[in-house]
Scaffold this active site. Structure first.
Site, short mmCIF file in Angstrom:
data_model
loop_
_atom_site.label_atom_id
_atom_site.label_comp_id
_atom_site.label_asym_id
_atom_site.label_seq_id
_atom_site.Cartn_x
_atom_site.Cartn_y
_atom_site.Cartn_z
N HIS A 17 46.22 13.49 15.87
CA HIS A 17 47.19 13.90 14.83
C HIS A 17 46.51 13.91 13.45
O HIS A 17 46.69 14.83 12.66
CB HIS A 17 48.35 12.90 14.75
CG HIS A 17 49.24 12.86 15.95
ND1 HIS A 17 49.53 11.69 16.62
CD2 HIS A 17 49.92 13.83 16.61
CE1 HIS A 17 50.36 11.93 17.62
NE2 HIS A 17 50.61 13.22 17.66
N LYS A 41 64.72 10.29 23.31
CA LYS A 41 63.48 9.62 23.73
C LYS A 41 63.62 8.14 23.44
O LYS A 41 64.30 7.75 22.49
CB LYS A 41 62.29 10.17 22.94
CG LYS A 41 61.76 11.50 23.45
CD LYS A 41 60.46 11.85 22.76
CE LYS A 41 59.91 13.21 23.22
NZ LYS A 41 58.71 13.61 22.47
N ARG A 90 46.24 21.53 22.20
CA ARG A 90 45.13 20.93 22.92
C ARG A 90 44.74 21.85 24.08
O ARG A 90 43.85 22.66 23.96
CB ARG A 90 45.51 19.54 23.43
CG ARG A 90 45.45 18.47 22.37
CD ARG A 90 46.32 17.31 22.71
NE ARG A 90 47.72 17.70 22.72
CZ ARG A 90 48.74 16.88 22.86
NH1 ARG A 90 48.51 15.60 23.08
NH2 ARG A 90 49.98 17.31 22.84
N SER A 128 49.61 10.31 22.49
CA SER A 128 50.18 8.99 22.21
C SER A 128 50.45 8.21 23.50
O SER A 128 50.29 6.99 23.54
CB SER A 128 51.49 9.14 21.43
OG SER A 128 51.26 9.80 20.21
P1 ADP Z 1 56.02 15.90 20.05
O1 ADP Z 1 56.76 14.77 20.67
O2 ADP Z 1 56.85 16.77 19.15
O3 ADP Z 1 55.13 16.69 20.98
P2 ADP Z 1 53.69 14.53 19.16
O4 ADP Z 1 53.72 13.40 18.20
O5 ADP Z 1 53.34 14.23 20.57
O6 ADP Z 1 55.09 15.20 19.02
O7 ADP Z 1 52.74 15.67 18.63
C1 ADP Z 1 52.96 16.34 17.42
C2 ADP Z 1 52.06 17.54 17.34
O8 ADP Z 1 50.71 17.11 17.32
C3 ADP Z 1 52.17 18.51 18.50
O9 ADP Z 1 52.01 19.83 18.00
C4 ADP Z 1 51.02 18.14 19.38
O10 ADP Z 1 50.59 19.26 20.16
C5 ADP Z 1 49.98 17.78 18.34
N1 ADP Z 1 48.96 16.86 18.87
C6 ADP Z 1 49.14 15.69 19.49
N2 ADP Z 1 47.96 15.14 19.85
C7 ADP Z 1 47.00 16.02 19.43
C8 ADP Z 1 45.58 16.05 19.54
N3 ADP Z 1 44.89 15.09 20.17
N4 ADP Z 1 44.92 17.11 18.99
C9 ADP Z 1 45.62 18.10 18.39
N5 ADP Z 1 46.96 18.14 18.28
C10 ADP Z 1 47.65 17.12 18.80
#
Ligand code: ADP
Length: 162
Positions: A17, A41, A90, A128
């Protein structure tokens, strides 16, 4: 003034992130990192905990701000006058879900554009959930998350183990 929003659960924030945030912060005048309070969630961290970890982790970028929202993203983006929504991509597996959300958001708010930043290769496996699983079973997450998150994960799982 070009203002963008980067929404997500951030439960907790990872270096993946942060990589997106750092890169997006150079592309826009202002970037709002928006933490979704999602009643569907059951997160490990409360929104307050997530906000604290995010605020500390983005302190080095003066044009990055952290906010919490609930309800529809497009409504919050409009309220904050953000014309751009940033999401990270990703693998191919992200693509289907992300384009679906982007198309729905465009239907709801045609003036808001979603853009995707491709993950940096070293974070392409990172999310996460993986971080939480490693921490839960005592593994080292030092290279995967900012220091404040490593500390909070240790505290959280120490409490759970009793
Ligand atoms: P959500 O629950 O909305 O998917 P996340 O917190 O999991 O929220 O992710 C928020 C954003 O960050 C999403 O667009 C996700 O694809 C992106 N993201 C999460 N991890 C990574 C990573 N390792 N590299 C690039 N983008 C990421």
């Amino acid at each position: 003034m070009l203002r963008a929003m980067y929404p997500g659960s951030f439960d907790p924030i990872t270096n993946g992130h942060l990589d997106i945030i750092g890169r997006a912060s150079t592309m826009f005048d202002q970037l709002i990192v928006a933490i979704l309070r999602n009643p569907n969630k059951s997160p490990l961290f409360t929104v307050e905990e997530r906000r604290e970890m995010l605020c500390q982790s983005v302190a080095e970028w003066p044009n990055v701000q952290v906010e919490v929202f609930h309800g529809l993203l497009v409504n919050f983006a409009r309220e904050k006058e953000c014309r751009i929504v940033v999401r990270g991509l990703r693998a191919i597996s992200d693509y289907e879900y992300e384009t679906q959300i982007a198309l729905i958001n465009r239907k709801l708010a045609p003036e808001i554009e979603t853009i995707f930043l491709t993950t940096s290769a070293q974070f392409s496996y990172l999310n996460s959930t993986v971080v939480k699983e490693i921490a839960q079973f005592g593994g080292c997450v030092r290279e995967l998350v900012p220091p404040i998150v490593e500390k909070k994960l240790k505290e959280k799982f120490k409490k759970e183990r009793g």
